[in-house]
Design a protein around this motif. Structure first.
Motif, short mmCIF file in Angstrom:
data_model
loop_
_atom_site.label_atom_id
_atom_site.label_comp_id
_atom_site.label_asym_id
_atom_site.label_seq_id
_atom_site.Cartn_x
_atom_site.Cartn_y
_atom_site.Cartn_z
N LEU A 175 39.19 33.04 36.79
CA LEU A 175 37.92 33.74 36.95
C LEU A 175 38.09 35.01 37.76
CD1 LEU A 175 35.56 30.70 37.72
CD2 LEU A 175 35.74 31.97 35.58
N ALA A 176 38.98 34.98 38.75
CA ALA A 176 39.21 36.17 39.57
C ALA A 176 39.89 37.28 38.78
CB ALA A 176 40.05 35.79 40.79
N VAL A 177 40.78 36.91 37.85
CA VAL A 177 41.42 37.93 37.02
C VAL A 177 40.38 38.66 36.17
CG1 VAL A 177 42.99 38.25 35.07
CG2 VAL A 177 43.67 36.81 36.98
N VAL A 178 39.48 37.89 35.57
CA VAL A 178 38.43 38.51 34.75
C VAL A 178 37.52 39.39 35.62
CG1 VAL A 178 36.47 38.06 33.24
CG2 VAL A 178 38.51 36.62 33.09
N GLY A 179 37.05 38.83 36.74
CA GLY A 179 36.17 39.60 37.60
C GLY A 179 36.87 40.79 38.23
N GLY A 180 38.14 40.60 38.64
CA GLY A 180 38.87 41.70 39.25
C GLY A 180 39.12 42.84 38.29
#
Length: 278
Positions: free
Chosen positions: A98-103
């Motif tokens: 999720l952090a990869v997508v949001g980042g």
């Protein structure tokens, strides 16, 4: 003309030394300032080295370490440890994904893609990234536990929010440092910005993005274990329970499981980086 050449050569030989704060001296001054800050830190902190290195303190630490190095290998306890380890691994994987997508979504408006790019959303997006990563995972988990309740869901969201701020900043720096040549070649041909990013910028920065992601995944395994202290599930919840009861054998088993998880991810990260470099 010959006279001017001789005068210029003489000036070159007898050139005056650079000013004290010249650019060539700035690195020296920076190092000196950093050393001064380190010395000031030692001076201001109450570091009780004599007490820390005393015989009584060393004996107590040795006794405590000896109890931790004698883990509980009972089959009944290991059956409870295995699901908690899988839960911690799942929290770290999903939170990192999720952090990869949001980042990445935040890194695009937070970066200046080319010299003519006005990047109007850059200051506001950078502020959001700063806010996300300045709040620790433990605080995010405490806030989300109020809404989501106890369990791994709040811990996963806490990891995702904090890591989005970290990866977003790293991704933005990687995008801005990419070579502008391929993107410029496509841009002058009228290729839309989305395709320019996909075909020119992203292939250059993809190895860096993967490397940052794998590194943060390793960190998130440890963070997921810590989040269990506030009731977010996984190995951290078992660690807080057994450590609070001073059950050192069980605590050692939990720490050993955390070490195994980090080692597995480290080996997987090394293999992935090596495969990408071929």
């Amino acid at each position: 003309m010959e006279r001017l050449k001789k005068q210029a050569a003489a000036n070159e030989v007898y050139r005056l030394p650079p000013p004290l704060f010249d650019a060539r001296c700035r690195a020296c001054w920076f190092v000196a300032a950093a050393l001064a800050m380190v010395v000031a830190s030692f001076w201001t902190l109450d570091l009780q080295w004599a007490r820390f290195l005393s015989l009584d303190a060393l004996q107590r630490m040795g006794r405590f370490a000896g109890e931790l190095l004698s883990p509980n290998l009972d089959a009944a306890f290991l059956r409870k440890l295995w699901p908690a380890a899988l839960e911690t691994l799942a929290m770290s994987m999903l939170g990192t994904l999720l952090a990869v997508v949001g980042g990445l979504l935040l890194a695009l408006p937070a970066s200046k893609l080319h010299a003519e790019d006005k990047a109007g959303w850059r200051p506001a997006t950078r502020l959001v990234l700063n806010m996300l990563r300045s709040i620790p995972e433990l605080m995010w988990a405490a806030l989300l536990l109020i809404a989501a309740g106890l369990g791994p869901f709040a811990g996963t969201l806490a990891l995702a929010l904090h890591t989005s701020g970290v990866l977003g900043r790293l991704f933005a720096e990687a995008i801005e440092n990419a070579s502008p040549g391929p993107a410029f070649a496509l841009r002058v041909r009228g290729v839309p910005e989305g395709r320019v990013f996909l075909y020119a910028t992203l292939p250059q920065v993809l190895p860096q993005l993967v490397s940052y992601t794998l590194y943060r995944w390793e960190n998130n395994i440890r963070a997921a274990a810590v989040l269990g202290v506030v009731g977010a599930g996984g190995l951290g919840q078992m660690l807080a329970f057994h450590l609070g009861l001073f059950q050192m054998a069980e605590t050692g088993s939990v720490l050993a499981a955390m070490f195994v998880l980090v080692a597995i991810v480290d080996v997987g990260s090394y293999a992935a980086r090596r495969a990408m470099s071929r």
